[in-house]
Write a protein that holds these residues in place. Structure first.
Motif, PDB file in Angstrom:
ATOM      1  N   ARG A  62      -3.361 -19.861  -0.585  1.00 58.42           N
ATOM      2  CA  ARG A  62      -3.364 -19.114   0.675  1.00 58.42           C
ATOM      3  C   ARG A  62      -2.137 -18.210   0.819  1.00 58.42           C
ATOM      4  N   SER A  63      -1.056 -18.509   0.101  1.00 66.25           N
ATOM      5  CA  SER A  63       0.145 -17.691   0.212  1.00 66.25           C
ATOM      6  C   SER A  63       0.167 -16.526  -0.782  1.00 66.25           C
ATOM      7  N   ILE A  64      -0.806 -16.464  -1.679  1.00 63.53           N
ATOM      8  CA  ILE A  64      -0.911 -15.340  -2.617  1.00 63.53           C
ATOM      9  C   ILE A  64      -1.550 -14.171  -1.882  1.00 63.53           C
ATOM     10  N   ARG A  65      -0.913 -13.003  -2.011  1.00 69.82           N
ATOM     11  CA  ARG A  65      -1.457 -11.832  -1.326  1.00 69.82           C
ATOM     12  C   ARG A  65      -1.645 -10.689  -2.314  1.00 69.82           C
ATOM     13  N   PRO A  66      -2.656  -9.854  -2.099  1.00 71.24           N
ATOM     14  CA  PRO A  66      -2.884  -8.726  -3.013  1.00 71.24           C
ATOM     15  C   PRO A  66      -1.845  -7.629  -2.800  1.00 71.24           C
ATOM     16  N   LEU A  67      -1.337  -7.096  -3.899  1.00 70.51           N
ATOM     17  CA  LEU A  67      -0.405  -5.976  -3.827  1.00 70.51           C
ATOM     18  C   LEU A  67      -1.115  -4.653  -4.096  1.00 70.51           C
ATOM     19  N   THR A  68      -2.246  -4.723  -4.800  1.00 71.12           N
ATOM     20  CA  THR A  68      -3.121  -3.564  -4.956  1.00 71.12           C
ATOM     21  C   THR A  68      -4.465  -3.946  -4.349  1.00 71.12           C
ATOM     22  N   GLY A  93       0.244  -0.735 -11.410  1.00 66.19           N
ATOM     23  CA  GLY A  93      -0.468  -0.265 -10.227  1.00 66.19           C
ATOM     24  C   GLY A  93      -1.445   0.861 -10.478  1.00 66.19           C
ATOM     25  N   GLY A  94      -1.172   1.693 -11.462  1.00 65.78           N
ATOM     26  CA  GLY A  94      -2.049   2.824 -11.731  1.00 65.78           C
ATOM     27  C   GLY A  94      -3.213   2.513 -12.655  1.00 65.78           C
ATOM     28  N   VAL A  95      -3.248   1.330 -13.229  1.00 64.20           N
ATOM     29  CA  VAL A  95      -4.317   0.961 -14.164  1.00 64.20           C
ATOM     30  C   VAL A  95      -5.534   0.503 -13.364  1.00 64.20           C
ATOM     31  N   ASP A  96      -6.696   1.088 -13.663  1.00 59.24           N
ATOM     32  CA  ASP A  96      -7.902   0.776 -12.886  1.00 59.24           C
ATOM     33  C   ASP A  96      -8.428  -0.637 -13.103  1.00 59.24           C
ATOM     34  N   ASP A  97      -8.226  -1.191 -14.286  1.00 58.46           N
ATOM     35  CA  ASP A  97      -8.786  -2.515 -14.606  1.00 58.46           C
ATOM     36  C   ASP A  97      -7.913  -3.676 -14.147  1.00 58.46           C
ATOM     37  N   ILE A  98      -6.756  -3.398 -13.556  1.00 56.50           N
ATOM     38  CA  ILE A  98      -5.818  -4.466 -13.190  1.00 56.50           C
ATOM     39  C   ILE A  98      -5.628  -4.505 -11.679  1.00 56.50           C
ATOM     40  N   GLN A  99      -5.790  -5.702 -11.129  1.00 52.48           N
ATOM     41  CA  GLN A  99      -5.470  -5.941  -9.729  1.00 52.48           C
ATOM     42  C   GLN A  99      -4.245  -6.850  -9.689  1.00 52.48           C
TER      43      GLN A  99
END
Length: 121
Positions: A62-68, A93-99
């Protein structure tokens, strides 16, 4: 001590940490928490020391948050740190396949303090 002195001693008063009042200070801290990270910081050491892995894992989750915010095929978890976040986001951050997701250093430390030997933390 003699037996008569032992009999004259008054019994010790019951400690406040017994029974349902045991976790009152913890419940107050959780009630004052602003977000899930604050709750995790209060509860993780208690849960980890008691061996309650599933509730502790849920709090970490629950404490993990998305940065992208764009969905990606690959998920990367980084420890949130001021300069490191900037470098990681510039690289990934600019790579489409990576969140990219982030987790607070304090959350990991709270769990580590409860699980690892004291000389390692």
């Amino acid at each position: 001590m003699k037996d008569t002195q032992l009999a004259q001693r008054s019994p010790k008063p019951k400690q406040a940490s017994r029974g349902p009042m045991r976790y009152l200070h913890l419940a107050r801290a959780v009630a004052r928490a602003r977000d899930s990270t604050d709750v995790a910081l209060k509860l993780l050491p208690v849960l980890a020391k008691r061996g309650l892995a599933w509730p502790a894992a849920h709090l970490v989750h629950r404490s993990i948050r998305p940065l992208t915010h764009k969905p990606g095929r690959y998920k990367v978890l980084i420890i949130e740190k001021a300069i490191f976040n900037d470098d990681a986001m510039a690289a990934l951050g600019g790579v489409d396949d990576i969140q990219v997701f982030g987790i607070g250093r304090a959350v990991l430390k709270a769990m580590a303090v409860a699980l690892l030997p004291r000389h390692l933390c």
